[in-house]
Scaffold this active site. Sequence first.
Site, PDB file in Angstrom:
ATOM      1  N   PHE A 120      13.562  -6.679 -33.935  1.00 25.38           N
ATOM      2  CA  PHE A 120      12.435  -7.586 -34.099  1.00 25.38           C
ATOM      3  C   PHE A 120      12.708  -8.882 -33.328  1.00 25.38           C
ATOM      4  CE2 PHE A 120      10.814  -5.882 -38.461  1.00 25.38           C
ATOM      5  CZ  PHE A 120      10.381  -4.732 -37.833  1.00 25.38           C
TER       6      PHE A 120
ATOM      7  N   HIS B  66      18.942   2.761 -41.505  1.00 26.59           N
ATOM      8  CA  HIS B  66      18.908   1.583 -40.634  1.00 26.59           C
ATOM      9  C   HIS B  66      19.387   0.370 -41.427  1.00 26.59           C
ATOM     10  CE1 HIS B  66      18.020  -1.305 -37.716  1.00 26.59           C
ATOM     11  NE2 HIS B  66      16.749  -1.066 -37.463  1.00 26.59           N
TER      12      HIS B  66
ATOM     13  N   GLU C  32      11.647   3.931 -26.513  1.00 25.16           N
ATOM     14  CA  GLU C  32      12.991   4.305 -26.059  1.00 25.16           C
ATOM     15  C   GLU C  32      12.960   5.447 -25.051  1.00 25.16           C
ATOM     16  OE1 GLU C  32      16.989   4.248 -28.335  1.00 25.16           O
ATOM     17  OE2 GLU C  32      15.426   4.786 -29.775  1.00 25.16           O
TER      18      GLU C  32
ATOM     19  N   CYS D  24      18.103  -6.771 -35.373  1.00 23.88           N
ATOM     20  CA  CYS D  24      18.695  -5.435 -35.427  1.00 23.88           C
ATOM     21  C   CYS D  24      19.618  -5.130 -34.259  1.00 23.88           C
ATOM     22  CB  CYS D  24      17.599  -4.387 -35.521  1.00 23.88           C
ATOM     23  SG  CYS D  24      16.614  -4.539 -37.027  1.00 23.88           S
TER      24      CYS D  24
ATOM     25  N   LYS E 248      20.879   7.167 -37.255  1.00 26.41           N
ATOM     26  CA  LYS E 248      20.064   6.612 -38.339  1.00 26.41           C
ATOM     27  C   LYS E 248      19.418   7.730 -39.150  1.00 26.41           C
ATOM     28  CE  LYS E 248      18.903   2.151 -36.179  1.00 26.41           C
ATOM     29  NZ  LYS E 248      19.558   2.331 -34.867  1.00 26.41           N
TER      30      LYS E 248
ATOM     31  N   HIS F 202      18.659   4.013 -30.369  1.00 26.70           N
ATOM     32  CA  HIS F 202      18.298   3.179 -31.516  1.00 26.70           C
ATOM     33  C   HIS F 202      17.643   4.076 -32.564  1.00 26.70           C
ATOM     34  CE1 HIS F 202      17.321  -0.451 -33.704  1.00 26.70           C
ATOM     35  NE2 HIS F 202      16.052  -0.071 -33.777  1.00 26.70           N
TER      36      HIS F 202
END
Length: 461
Positions: A441, A382, A356, A205, A377, A345
Site C-alpha cells: 500500500f 500475509h 504482478e 508490505c 502466502k 508477492h
Amino acid sequence: MRLPPLPAGPPPGPRARGHRAADEPAGAQPERGWRPVSRRAVVTGIGVLAPGSVGREGFWDQLSAGRTATRRITLFDPAPFRSQVAAEVDFDPVASGLTPQQIRRMDRAAQFAVVCAREALEDSGAELSALPPERIAVSIGSAVGCTMGLEEEYVTLSDGGKHWLVDSTYGVPHLYGYMVPSTLAVEVAHAVGAEGPVALVSTGCTSGLDSIGHGVQLIEEGSADVVLAGATDAPLSPITAACFDAIRATTSNNADPEHASRPFDRDRDGFVLAEGSAVLVLEEKSAAEARGAKIYGEFVGFAGRSNAFHMTGLKAEGREMAEAIRVALDQAKLDPTAVGYINAHGSGTKQNDRHETAAFKRSLGDHAYHVPVSSIKSMVGHSLGAIGSIEVAACALALDRQVVPPTANLKNPDAECDLDYVPVTARDHAMDVVLSVGSGFGGFQSAMVLARPGAVPYERS
C-alpha cells in the site's frame, strides 16, 4: 511542468550464460541504479516464526509439504467481522526462552523478532563477542509496529471505548515503547549487543524486503560487518480486522479457512491476514568464508520503486514493479534469463495477481513463461511488513535445498495469470538465482535478487 524523460540506460552489450559481460559499457550505469561494490553481503543464519510452524526447519517442512496454516481467529472474537480467518503463530514466549520481564515489556511483535534473532545467530555460528559492538547493526522492518499492545492498552484505559478522556496512570509502564515503532529494532539490538547502526524500516508490505536491502547496504558500504536484518508484525487485533474489512481486501471464505488463500486462482476473494517474523544474519562474504560459515546465498541486487498513483490501487501494466526488477537485475549484472525462480508477492487479490503477472512479462520478456513462480502466502498468509523477510528466508532455503515451494490451493488458474505458478506440490528444481518481489500500500514496489554461493562469477568492483 513537463518532467524530463527517463534515461534510456546503457546499450545492452554482449551477454553469456545469463550474465552481463564484465567489459560492458559503464558510462550510464549510475543512472540505472548500479554502483560499484567491493564488499559483498551473504546470509549465514536464518530464524523464522511463521504460522503453522515454529523455527526454520519447521517452516521449510511446512512449505515443502504445501501445508496451509489458515484457521478461524483465536486471538480475539472475530464474530463481528466480515473476514474471520487468519494465519496465527502458535507461539509460547516462555518455551521460546523469554523471561517474565521481557514478556511483560515487549509487544508480541517484538517478542517474535527477538526469538528469531536468537535462532538466526545460533544457526550462523557467528561469535558476536569477537567483534567490536559498533560493527554489529540491526535493520528491522514492520508495517504496523506494536499494534496489539497499543490496542490492548487503549481498551483498558478507555474502559472498552466508553471514555474519550482516559487516565494514563492505568497504562503499563512501557506504553511509550508501544507508541514508537523503533522499539522493535531496539529490542533486537539489546538482545544481541549491537551498538552499530540500528533502524526500523516501515514501508508497508515491502518493509521486510526493504529492511534487508538496508542491511545489505550497511555491509556493502562498510558501516557494519554483521547485520541482524528482517521484519516482524503481529497485527491480529480487532482494529486491523476492521480496517481491512472496510476496504474488502481480506477473504470472506470463513467456511473453508484451509483453502481461503488462493493466489493466482480464478476463485480467490482476497488475502488471508497473518502474523510472523523472520530475521537473517548478514555478513561480509570474505569474513564469513574465512570462519568457514555456511552461506545460504549472496545478495546481488536490490531496488525499490513507487507508483505515485494511489494508496491501495495498482496500475494493471505493472510498470513500477517491472522497473524495480530491471534495476535489481542490472545492479547484479544479470540477464533476465539467469533468474531460476520467482518468489511472487502473490497476495491473492485479483488486482495484485494480474499486476504482478504483467510486471514479470514486462521485465523478463519471454523468459517469464519459462521460470517457475510461487506464492508462499498461500500457506502462511500475509503478515504485512513481516512477510517480505519471511519470503527472503524461503528463497534462501529454496536455493540451499534446490526446491521450489508450491502455491497451495491453486486449482483453477486465472486465465490472465498464465505463467508457471507452481501449483499445490513442491518442485525439485536446479537454480542459481532467485528473485523475490513485494508490493505494498502506498505504491511501494521492491525487488531483491539472491544468488547461490559462487553462482555469479564476477566481482562487483
